[in-house]
Enzyme design. Sequence first.
Site, PDB file in Angstrom:
ATOM      1  N   CYS A   1       0.868  -1.176   0.000  1.00 55.11           N
ATOM      2  CA  CYS A   1       0.000   0.000   0.000  1.00 55.11           C
ATOM      3  C   CYS A   1       0.902   1.223   0.000  1.00 55.11           C
ATOM      4  O   CYS A   1       1.694   1.414   0.936  1.00 55.11           O
ATOM      5  CB  CYS A   1      -0.874  -0.027   1.258  1.00 55.11           C
TER       6      CYS A   1
ATOM      7  N   CYS B   1      -0.821   3.533  -6.485  1.00 56.30           N
ATOM      8  CA  CYS B   1      -1.766   2.953  -5.524  1.00 56.30           C
ATOM      9  C   CYS B   1      -1.951   1.525  -6.011  1.00 56.30           C
ATOM     10  O   CYS B   1      -2.193   1.299  -7.211  1.00 56.30           O
ATOM     11  CB  CYS B   1      -3.093   3.703  -5.540  1.00 56.30           C
TER      12      CYS B   1
END
Length: 288
Positions: free
Chosen positions: A87, A202
Amino acid sequence: MARVPARAIPDLVTREPLILVFDSGLGGLTVFAGVARLRPGADYVYVADDAIFPYGRLEPDFLIARVHAIMAAMIAQARPDIVVIACNTASTLVLPDLRAAWPDIPFVGTVPAVKPAALQSRSHMISVLATPGTVARDYTRDLIRDYAAHCAVTLVGSQRLAPIAEAFMHGEPVDEAEIAREIAPCFVEAHGRRTDHVVLACTHYPLLLNHFERLAPWPVDFVDPAPAIARRVDHVLREQGFAPADHGAAPRMGAAIFTSGAQAQGALAGLLRERHLVQQAAPLIGQL
Ligand code: DGL
């Protein structure tokens, strides 16, 4: 004759490593897939903090405390050999805290692939498509200063794309017009040049890659960091004394943990099965 001191060689670890992959939701599966391709025989625990997804809108102090608490619970329960923070929104913020708290466990992060994009760009116009959190981080600004000073860099923070990718993975239809609107600011034309690389900063975004490629106003290279992260994980494991990966090994069933406790249904259940993941109950995560 003076004796040459023996070089420190880590003891060879004969068992398979246990690799913990963590994200706010299902985006980390893009990184998990890359790692599992390189190390199919490893044991895996995939943890999604879907109880408070999306991370992109959270205050930094809250996010640091949250990820720390989840890691404390998961490390105590699973005892991983390595943790992959799959992440960007978390990695660009929490890695120093995690490394200080668990110095014996290697943490591999996922940070915007600005460096390869800037190196490969011919137009010297690149865009970084990320969550609002990642776009706001000093870490991201420092990467651009250090590796892309020769490029015009457009930072695009999207509120919507991670939730759209999450819904897509649950088998829900996606609104292509909305995706087109979200990616549009990445495509810049100036002085006869135009953007030629878009960094997918992302881990949810590669899940929508087919849509991005179809909706892009012109062809660009979308940079997905998963293969590079997988190589890094493999390298760190070998440094830790684990044997080189057996690429032909049969995949073992891994565990998928969702902090919301929600039972994966329909499309998502099938998708986990395809990735050799079986859902397990979330451990109690204190202090939240
Ligand atoms: N997958 C996460 C990332 O790489 C973020 C999605 C979110 O929770 O906002 O940044």
